[in-house]
Structures are given as structure tokens and as C-alpha cells.
Design an enzyme around this catalytic site. Structure first.
Site, PDB file in Angstrom:
ATOM      1  N   TYR A  11       0.838  -1.221   0.000  1.00  0.00           N
ATOM      2  CA  TYR A  11       0.000   0.000   0.000  1.00  0.00           C
ATOM      3  C   TYR A  11       0.865   1.261   0.000  1.00  0.00           C
ATOM      4  CZ  TYR A  11      -3.132   3.437   2.385  1.00  0.00           C
ATOM      5  OH  TYR A  11      -3.848   4.549   2.766  1.00  0.00           O
ATOM      6  N   ASP A  31      10.094  -7.408  -2.705  1.00  0.00           N
ATOM      7  CA  ASP A  31       8.877  -7.899  -2.047  1.00  0.00           C
ATOM      8  C   ASP A  31       8.810  -9.425  -2.192  1.00  0.00           C
ATOM      9  OD1 ASP A  31       6.236  -5.946  -1.269  1.00  0.00           O
ATOM     10  OD2 ASP A  31       5.898  -8.123  -1.272  1.00  0.00           O
ATOM     11  N   ASN A  32       8.172 -10.076  -1.226  1.00  0.00           N
ATOM     12  CA  ASN A  32       7.934 -11.529  -1.344  1.00  0.00           C
ATOM     13  C   ASN A  32       6.460 -11.817  -1.640  1.00  0.00           C
ATOM     14  OD1 ASN A  32       6.712 -11.039   1.088  1.00  0.00           O
ATOM     15  ND2 ASN A  32       7.600 -12.800   2.152  1.00  0.00           N
ATOM     16  N   THR A 144       5.788   2.468  14.244  1.00  0.00           N
ATOM     17  CA  THR A 144       4.388   2.826  14.353  1.00  0.00           C
ATOM     18  C   THR A 144       4.139   3.619  15.630  1.00  0.00           C
ATOM     19  OG1 THR A 144       2.148   1.949  14.499  1.00  0.00           O
ATOM     20  CG2 THR A 144       3.852   0.557  15.380  1.00  0.00           C
ATOM     21  N   SER A 179      -0.871  -4.774  20.423  1.00  0.00           N
ATOM     22  CA  SER A 179      -1.123  -6.039  19.713  1.00  0.00           C
ATOM     23  C   SER A 179       0.225  -6.730  19.485  1.00  0.00           C
ATOM     24  CB  SER A 179      -1.784  -5.785  18.347  1.00  0.00           C
ATOM     25  OG  SER A 179      -0.831  -5.255  17.436  1.00  0.00           O
ATOM     26  N   TYR A 181       1.373  -7.499  16.703  1.00  0.00           N
ATOM     27  CA  TYR A 181       2.002  -6.760  15.590  1.00  0.00           C
ATOM     28  C   TYR A 181       2.743  -5.540  16.118  1.00  0.00           C
ATOM     29  CZ  TYR A 181       2.245  -2.722  12.638  1.00  0.00           C
ATOM     30  OH  TYR A 181       2.695  -1.563  12.054  1.00  0.00           O
ATOM     31  N   HIS A 182       2.041  -4.694  16.919  1.00  0.00           N
ATOM     32  CA  HIS A 182       2.695  -3.478  17.419  1.00  0.00           C
ATOM     33  C   HIS A 182       3.926  -3.844  18.253  1.00  0.00           C
ATOM     34  CE1 HIS A 182      -1.323  -1.646  16.432  1.00  0.00           C
ATOM     35  NE2 HIS A 182      -0.557  -0.628  16.101  1.00  0.00           N
ATOM     36  N   LYS A 185       7.106  -4.286  16.289  1.00  0.00           N
ATOM     37  CA  LYS A 185       7.774  -3.023  15.935  1.00  0.00           C
ATOM     38  C   LYS A 185       8.640  -2.535  17.095  1.00  0.00           C
ATOM     39  CE  LYS A 185       5.822  -1.959  11.902  1.00  0.00           C
ATOM     40  NZ  LYS A 185       6.577  -1.835  10.666  1.00  0.00           N
ATOM     41  N   VAL A 211      -2.531   5.602   8.378  1.00  0.00           N
ATOM     42  CA  VAL A 211      -2.505   6.288   7.079  1.00  0.00           C
ATOM     43  C   VAL A 211      -3.895   6.252   6.439  1.00  0.00           C
ATOM     44  CG1 VAL A 211      -1.432   6.347   4.787  1.00  0.00           C
ATOM     45  CG2 VAL A 211      -0.109   5.569   6.777  1.00  0.00           C
ATOM     46  N   VAL A 324      -8.585  -4.638  22.984  1.00  0.00           N
ATOM     47  CA  VAL A 324      -8.430  -4.146  24.357  1.00  0.00           C
ATOM     48  C   VAL A 324      -7.624  -2.862  24.251  1.00  0.00           C
ATOM     49  CG1 VAL A 324      -7.519  -4.603  26.658  1.00  0.00           C
ATOM     50  CG2 VAL A 324      -8.501  -6.481  25.303  1.00  0.00           C
TER      51      VAL A 324
END
Ligand code: NAD
Ligand code: USQ
Length: 389
Positions: A11, A31-32, A144, A179, A181-182, A185, A211, A324
Site C-alpha cells: 500500500y 517484495d515476497n 508505528t 497487539s 504486531y505493534h 515493531k 494512514v 483491548v
């Protein structure tokens, strides 16, 4: 400059590659294609049709006369990563190439482990490749704003001066991510700071907010140059989702009371921030952090802005929050570093939202309505923590 954009099919990676190429840099993308495979896994697709990466690169050559080199491969493969860096010999590496959806990382153990393995190991391989090939290379890494969470004090740009029992030190700003994911980072940021401190690498960590938007001046030059636009509850981000929901006549899905506040940024500012960071590198040994966001809004305010900008009727639905997160909280972010480098932000306006309504209207037949409702719950139903918020 020679700039290697990792995650260049994504993106943000794709429009950034075009912006850098348009500004006269020698650009390569890597990129994969994992992002395209998550679409297959989830049974969804980008609202706006996107071309395969090779076709995008060919279209850019046709439209602009400029070449973008292409590397297909996985950053988790250390040999591939170092070989690519040795082959392209960049001055800067812009690293977007991670699994970036918080809900995806919270589906189950497999998705959490995948996310942290993919992100943390890929980033480590990039650090080792830089150290091995040329420690002068500047790493521009996408972090992030969610690394910080929502602390009850001002959020500084990465570092905090702390006085404790009469002594003072400059420490990495404390993190409280929301999360797996976060969290990945946060782990990346620590590994990068370590590599700068121990090996003398130079890096800029860009703690970016949510974004919104879909077009940049370069992607608008030909439909084959379009970037993806996600609306589903796993990969779609909040403002983009609300725009599409308004056009479809669906209620805007505000999670909880909508009091949770986030930093936001227009996609046209994202690509410009990357240019500014790349053209003004960090010093050797410096771990530089910028908060890459331009405005803060609560989710309730975002819903109001979208509803007020749309011509037709728009309903807002408050769903039980599947995540949460704090419903009401203090949020004050320092974000002056990029402005000092020259960023002139596009602030959220009716014009931008109206043009996004147009994009959504043109492609709304591609929406699978079943993908709109959130399905991933942060709290596990049987968890004893369930009621502790
Ligand atoms: P995206 O998923 O569209 O793009 C990421 C790209 O990286 C994909 O094309 C994917 O195939 C590729 N990739 C993932 N793992 C890889 C690997 N191991 N090897 C090679 N390629 C790999 O995501 P995006 O929205 O463009 O986000 C890009 C970056 O910006 C991410 O790091 C994300 O965390 C960060 N970010 C995004 C937002 C947002 O709102 N989209 C906000 C803040 C930060
Ligand atoms: N939200 C709603 N309704 C929705 C979707 C989201 O109320 O339909 C709320 C969420 O509860 C959350 C906020 O909106 O409070 C933002 O959610 P999001 O899905 O737009 O963004 P998030 O999960 O935080 O992740 C996105 C990107 C991620 C990036 C992050 C920046 O997917 O890659 O790191 O934004 S930040 O939020 O600053 O950490």
C-alpha cells in the site's frame, strides 16, 4: 541517491517508490508478495484493482521513462537479503516489508508467531546485511505510533529524558503496544538502536500514525500504477474503512465509545516524509526517531468528519470493542522533527474525503460485505482476564 524500497509492492511501498523515482533517485523495490497471499488466505481483495509488480514497473517505465529495479524474495532469507543489498548497493534502505495488521497478528498463535518471526527476523537480516555490505547505508525503518500506546504523559520523538533519584539520563521512550504486531515493531526498534550503538549503523525509525488516502500524484498518472485500498476488518484502516462504509450505505463501525485517539497521516505526506528522511540521513551511530503523523483524532471524530463530508445519510454504529484499548485517555504527541526537515502537511479536509468517496464509488461492486464486520477478538472467550479491561 540509490534507494532500495523493501515492501515495494505494498500500500505504501509502491507509491513511495514512485515518488522517490519521480524525484530523480535510482530506485529498486523488493517484495515476497506475502500481502497478496494474505488476501487469498482471508478471501478478500483490494477495493481498487492492482497490477502485478512487474506490470507496475513496466507501466512506470512507459509513463515516466524511468527504471525501477525489482527483487523478488523474502527478507527472512538472510542470504537473499544480503545478496540483494550487495547487488544494488543502496545509499539508503527504506524498510516497509512487514506483516502490518494488528488484527491479523491477534487471530491465533500461528498468526502471532508468523508476524513476530517475519517482522523481527526480516529486520535483523536487514541490519546484518547493512553491517556486512556497507555500514554507511542509512536505514529508514517504518515503525508505528502504536509502539508507545496511550501513556498519560506527552509522547516524545523516541527518547525521553528521565530524572530518577537525582540522576538524569536519555532513555528510549517507554513502550506499551496494543497487539502482537505493534509489539514486533517495539522489538525492531530495540534491535535497530542496538545496532546503531554497537556497530555504529545509522538509522531513522519513523513511528507512523494510521494512514488514509489512496492516490498520490504519481499513482494517479495511470490506472496500472494504482496502489491497494483495503476495507476489510483485518487490513482496512479506520478512516479508509469509514469512507467505504459511507458509500455502501453501511453504518460506520465505531469500536466502543469511539473515544480512543490516534495520530493520522495522509498517504501523500507518508511518501514525502520518506523522501525527507532519506535525503537527510542520520549520523553514523545515531538512532533517530520521528513521529510520522500530522493530526490526532478520536475514532468518534473521524466518524463525524466522514459522515459530515458525505452527501447521503450516514449512520454510526457503536460495536463492542473487539480490541483491548483505553476508551478515553490523554494523547499529546510531539511531531516536529519531519516538519523541521521541510514537511508541509496535508491536513484532513473535505476535498480529500470527497475524492476518496469517488474512488470507493467507482469500485464498490468489488466489496464483499461479509469482510466488513470485525471477527478477531483480542480477549479469548475463556480467559480469566476477560473482564479486567
Ligand atoms: P502492506 O502490507 O501493504 O505492505 C507491506 C509489503 O511488505 C507487502 O507488499 C508484503 O508483501 C511485503 N512483505 C512482508 N513481509 C515481507 C518479507 N518477509 N519479505 C519481503 N517482503 C515482505 O503494508 P503498508 O500499509 O504498505 O505498510 C508498510 C509499512 O508501514 C509496514 O511496516 C507498516 O507497519 C507501516 N505502517 C503502516 C501504516 C498504515 O496505516 N498502512 C501506518 C503506520 C505504519
Ligand atoms: N477502529 C474502529 N472501527 C473500525 C476500525 C478501527 O473503531 O472499523 C479503531 C480501532 O479500535 C483503533 C483505531 O480505530 O482504536 C485504529 O485502528 P486501525 O485498524 O485503523 O489501525 P491500527 O490497528 O492501529 O493499525 C494501523 C495499521 C498499522 C499501523 C497503525 C498505526 O494497520 O500498520 O502500524 O495503524 S498506529 O495506530 O499509530 O499504531
Amino acid at each position: 541517491m540509490r534507494i532500495l524500497v523493501l515492501g515495494g509492492d505494498g500500500y505504501l511501498g509502491w507509491p513511495t517508490a514512485l515518488h522517490l523515482s519521480d524525484c530523480g533517485h535510482e530506485v529498486a523495490v523488493a517484495d515476497n508478495f506475502a500481502r497478496r497471499s494474505y488476501d487469498h488466505e482471508m478471501g478478500v481483495q483490494s477495493l481498487v484493482p492492482i497490477e502485478p509488480l512487474q506490470q507496475r514497473v513496466d507501466a512506470w517505465r512507459e509513463v515516466s521513462g524511468k527504471e525501477i529495479a525489482l527483487y523478488g524474495g523474502d527478507l527472512v532469507d538472510g542470504e537473499f537479503t544480503v545478496g540483494m543489498v550487495r547487488d544494488f548497493r543502496p545509499d539508503a534502505i527504506v524498510h516497509f516489508a512487514e506483516q502490518r495488521a494488528a488484527p491479523y497478528s491477534m487471530i491465533d498463535r500461528k498468526h502471532a508467531v508468523y508476524t513476530q518471526h517475519n517482522n523481527v527476523v526480516g529486520n535483523l537480516n536487514v541490519l546484518f546485511a547493512i553491517e556486512e555490505v556497507d555500514p554507511e547505508i542509512h536505514l529508514v525503518k517504518l515503525g508505528t505510533m502504536g509502539e508507545y500506546g496511550t501513556p498519560n504523559i506527552d509522547i516524545e520523538e523516541g527518547w525521553l529524558e528521565v530524572t530518577h533519584k537525582g540522576r538524569t539520563d536519555r532513555m528510549l521512550y517507554p513502550k506499551k503496544p496494543g497487539s502482537f504486531y505493534h509489539l514486533s515493531k517495539v522489538h525492531d526498534s530495540h534491535n535497530i538502536e542496538f545496532a546503531c550503538r554497537i556497530w555504529g549503523l545509522r538509522a531513522t525509525d519513523l513511528n507512523q500514525g494510521v494512514v488514509y488516502g489512496q492516490e498520490t500524484p504519481q499513482t494517479a498518472r495511470d490506472p496500472r500504477l494504482a496502489t491497494r485500498f483495503d476495507y476489510d476488518a483485518i487490513f482496512g484502516t479506520v478512516l479508509n474503512r469509514f469512507v467505504i462504509q459511507a458509500v455502501l450505505g453501511h453504518p460506520l463501525t465505531v469500536y466502543g465509545t469511539g473515544g480512543q485517539t490516534r495520530g493520522l497521516i495522509d498517504i501523500r505526506d507518508t511518501v514525502e516524509c520518506i523522501r525527507l528522511a532519506a535525503e537527510n540521513p542520520a549520523e553514523r551511530g545515531e538512532f533517530r526517531v520521528f513521529n510520522q503523523m500530522t493530526e490526532s483524532f478520536s475514532v468518534g471524530e473521524i466518524a463525524k468528519v466522514v459522515a459530515n463530508s458525505y452527501d447521503g445519510a450516514v449512520d454510526v454504529e457503536h460495536l463492542d470493542n473487539p480490541r483491548v484499548e483505553q476508551a478515553e485517555h490523554y494523547y499529546n504527541v510531539v511531531h516536529t522533527g519531519l516538519v523541521e526537515l521541510g514537511l508541509d502537511p496535508h491536513l484532513l479536509s473535505n476535498t480529500l474525503i470527497t475524492s476518496l468517496f469517488g474512488v470507493a464509488e467507482a469500485h464498490k461492486h468489488r466489496v464483499d460485505s461479509a469482510a466488513m464486520r470485525p471477527t478477531v477478538q483480542w480477549r479469548k472467550p475463556a480467559s480469566p482476564m476477560r473482564d479486567q479491561g
